[in-house]
Design an enzyme around this catalytic site. Sequence first.
Site, short mmCIF file in Angstrom:
data_model
loop_
_atom_site.label_atom_id
_atom_site.label_comp_id
_atom_site.label_asym_id
_atom_site.label_seq_id
_atom_site.Cartn_x
_atom_site.Cartn_y
_atom_site.Cartn_z
N LYS A 202 -63.30 108.93 -11.97
CA LYS A 202 -64.68 108.56 -12.31
C LYS A 202 -65.47 108.18 -11.05
O LYS A 202 -66.55 108.69 -10.80
CB LYS A 202 -64.64 107.39 -13.31
CG LYS A 202 -65.95 106.92 -13.84
CD LYS A 202 -66.52 105.69 -13.18
CE LYS A 202 -65.82 104.39 -13.36
NZ LYS A 202 -66.49 103.26 -12.66
N ASN A 203 -64.90 107.31 -10.24
CA ASN A 203 -65.66 106.81 -9.08
C ASN A 203 -65.90 107.90 -8.04
O ASN A 203 -66.97 107.95 -7.42
CB ASN A 203 -64.95 105.60 -8.46
CG ASN A 203 -65.13 104.36 -9.32
OD1 ASN A 203 -65.98 104.33 -10.20
ND2 ASN A 203 -64.31 103.35 -9.09
N ASP B 246 -59.48 97.02 -9.12
CA ASP B 246 -59.69 97.66 -10.42
C ASP B 246 -58.41 97.72 -11.26
O ASP B 246 -58.44 98.25 -12.38
CB ASP B 246 -60.24 99.08 -10.23
CG ASP B 246 -61.67 99.07 -9.69
OD1 ASP B 246 -62.33 98.03 -9.78
OD2 ASP B 246 -62.10 100.11 -9.16
N ARG C 3 -72.97 91.27 -6.88
CA ARG C 3 -72.41 92.40 -6.12
C ARG C 3 -73.56 92.93 -5.26
O ARG C 3 -74.30 93.80 -5.66
CB ARG C 3 -71.87 93.48 -7.07
CG ARG C 3 -70.56 93.07 -7.71
CD ARG C 3 -70.08 94.11 -8.68
NE ARG C 3 -69.63 95.35 -8.04
CZ ARG C 3 -69.37 96.47 -8.70
NH1 ARG C 3 -69.53 96.51 -10.00
NH2 ARG C 3 -68.96 97.54 -8.07
N CYS D 60 -74.19 91.95 -12.21
CA CYS D 60 -73.00 92.63 -12.71
C CYS D 60 -72.26 91.62 -13.58
O CYS D 60 -72.44 90.41 -13.43
CB CYS D 60 -72.19 93.07 -11.50
SG CYS D 60 -70.46 93.29 -11.79
N ARG E 21 -67.44 103.85 -20.40
CA ARG E 21 -68.05 104.13 -19.10
C ARG E 21 -67.08 104.88 -18.19
O ARG E 21 -67.52 105.63 -17.32
CB ARG E 21 -68.46 102.83 -18.40
CG ARG E 21 -69.63 102.15 -19.05
CD ARG E 21 -70.06 100.98 -18.22
NE ARG E 21 -70.39 101.41 -16.87
CZ ARG E 21 -70.89 100.62 -15.93
NH1 ARG E 21 -71.09 99.36 -16.18
NH2 ARG E 21 -71.16 101.08 -14.73
N1 EPU Z 1 -70.30 94.00 -0.48
C1 EPU Z 1 -71.26 93.27 0.17
N2 EPU Z 1 -72.46 93.89 0.44
C2 EPU Z 1 -72.70 95.18 0.11
C3 EPU Z 1 -71.69 95.92 -0.55
C4 EPU Z 1 -70.49 95.30 -0.85
O1 EPU Z 1 -71.08 92.11 0.50
O2 EPU Z 1 -73.80 95.68 0.40
C5 EPU Z 1 -69.01 93.36 -0.80
C6 EPU Z 1 -68.75 93.21 -2.29
O3 EPU Z 1 -69.37 92.09 -2.83
C7 EPU Z 1 -67.24 93.18 -2.36
C8 EPU Z 1 -66.82 94.07 -1.20
O4 EPU Z 1 -67.96 94.22 -0.38
O5 EPU Z 1 -66.77 91.88 -2.13
C9 EPU Z 1 -66.32 95.45 -1.60
O6 EPU Z 1 -67.22 96.04 -2.53
P1 EPU Z 1 -67.51 97.62 -2.49
O7 EPU Z 1 -68.86 97.84 -1.93
O8 EPU Z 1 -66.37 98.30 -1.84
O9 EPU Z 1 -67.55 97.97 -4.03
P2 EPU Z 1 -68.44 99.07 -4.72
O10 EPU Z 1 -68.58 100.24 -3.84
O11 EPU Z 1 -69.67 98.44 -5.29
C10 EPU Z 1 -66.44 100.38 -5.77
C11 EPU Z 1 -66.03 100.82 -7.14
C12 EPU Z 1 -65.60 99.61 -7.96
C13 EPU Z 1 -64.46 98.90 -7.21
C14 EPU Z 1 -64.89 98.56 -5.79
C15 EPU Z 1 -63.78 97.97 -4.94
C16 EPU Z 1 -67.42 102.75 -7.55
C17 EPU Z 1 -68.53 103.34 -8.32
N3 EPU Z 1 -67.15 101.47 -7.81
O12 EPU Z 1 -67.53 99.48 -5.95
O13 EPU Z 1 -65.12 100.13 -9.18
O14 EPU Z 1 -64.12 97.73 -7.89
O15 EPU Z 1 -65.35 99.75 -5.11
O16 EPU Z 1 -62.73 98.87 -4.82
O17 EPU Z 1 -66.76 103.42 -6.77
C18 EPU Z 1 -64.66 100.14 -11.49
O18 EPU Z 1 -64.40 101.34 -11.38
O19 EPU Z 1 -64.38 99.45 -12.51
C19 EPU Z 1 -65.31 99.46 -10.36
C20 EPU Z 1 -65.95 98.31 -10.49
#
Ligand code: EPU
Length: 463
Positions: free
Chosen positions: A50-51, A339, A150, A145, A431
């Site tokens: 999915k991601n 996850d 986030r 969220c 989702r």
């Molecule tokens: N973070 C920041 N600032 C930013 C972006 C991220 O501080 O601008 C922090 C976040 O708060 C977190 C860390 O960086 O503590 C890592 O977050 P990341 O940005 O890697 O997460 P994401 O890209 O928003 C993706 C997956 C999530 C998964 C996370 C961590 C997708 C669409 N989503 O989210 O998947 O939990 O990486 O591996 O790829 C799920 O599938 O259920 C899901 C939530």
Amino acid sequence: MYIALGDLKRKAGSVFQGPITHSISSNRMEKLVITGGQPLRGSLTVAGSKNTALALLTGALMAEGTSTIANVPRVRDVRTLAQIMEFTGAKVDIPDAGPLVVHAERVIFPEAPYELVKKMRASFYMLGALLGRFGTARVSLPGGCAWGPRPVDLHIEGMKAFGAEIDLEQGYVIARAPKGRLPGGSFRLEPSSVGATINLLLAAVRATGPSRIENAASEPDVIVFGEALQQMGAKIAGLGTRTIEIEGVEALHPAAIVNCPDRIELGTFMIAAAIAGPPGGSVRIDNAEHRHLGGAFKDAFARAGIRVDYHDGHIVVHTPEVILPTDIETAIYPGFPTDLQAQWSVLMARAAGTSRVTDTIYIDRFNHIPELQRMGLRARVEGNAVRIEGGQQLTGAQVMSSDLRASVSLVLAGLIARGETHVLRVYHLDRGYENLEAKLRAAGVAIYREQYDEFAMPEPPEG
Ligand code: EPU
């Protein structure tokens, strides 16, 4: 500008037709009803990631032309992103089977509206895609969220470092490349972020100069996405390492892209097999890319005393006689995935002893714990960790989904609970898990979907 939902539907066209299982104006919801205690038989098949699919879809916007993406799960998040992409003038065909077709010749409206973006954070990838291709974008900030803040600050600061001018107006990010295309630049992610790495790749591949992302994410989702951009003609070096370097190119060309299997669904099925596999037997899991699980998850399985045979394309999980209590701590890849921590808590409910599940990525991602406690789990949230006393028999109850991974952990608990478990608000599960109940039913689980009225009151007892 306020955009009415009706206008969105007209703009979004065909993909708005996906299954809608709840609406704000109605109290009708769907729930899953599971009768616990039957062992899983046969095999389970993992869907496409999915991601990764979400990243690949926005990637397909970067080329003027028609790209195809194979192995995409038919889940709600994919349909939501397709709607957002259609809002720009692109067209996304989602046939019942086979590759998705993305027509990105006619992208005329570089905007992603709040009404759609608020449903799914990954829609923020539209910022990098639109800015990278058009030098201008207007994308709603995603908002909150279910389990706390986030932020997207790194996405925005990174775009600025690559030369974008950014303003915030009425909840929207307005981004511009001063001379029509971004010049490119260098940015360090702290902390490392999957989403920001993907967004910055999108912004940089068509820049006029070179870019560098430091402390980049090395999750398989990023590698598979980056390789798809390379297939489309992007010049990217260092995928899978902490430093990614991009040499901007004039244009990308359309491609026939193949998505990878879902590593989180694989881990979820491995846990299902470990807690509910046939005694003395095993469960086979197909379309499995075990290399994408990362070392920490496989190691945790081994420490829990669960034998797994890893093969190319499939794995076999042997039902353990005893599950050993095993502490885990989430971390970026190849660490234990955040996850999968909710599902791990259900595995540890079966363990012979006390264990600790710590989340260092999202420190308050524990909405599933009070629901599991309603099923008899003995657990205590302590800061960013939960202490689980294993070995109690769970009992069926009505429990509430709050997000995708929390809801699948409730389904797992339902597999081993005594009696019926009703997992409410199943739209969270929809989702990201394709046909979960059909897959479990085919493996012998008594699970079915039912409509219910969210606000219905129980009848008082007679007399
Ligand atoms: N973070 C920041 N600032 C930013 C972006 C991220 O501080 O601008 C922090 C976040 O708060 C977190 C860390 O960086 O503590 C890592 O977050 P990341 O940005 O890697 O997460 P994401 O890209 O928003 C993706 C997956 C999530 C998964 C996370 C961590 C997708 C669409 N989503 O989210 O998947 O939990 O990486 O591996 O790829 C799920 O599938 O259920 C899901 C939530």
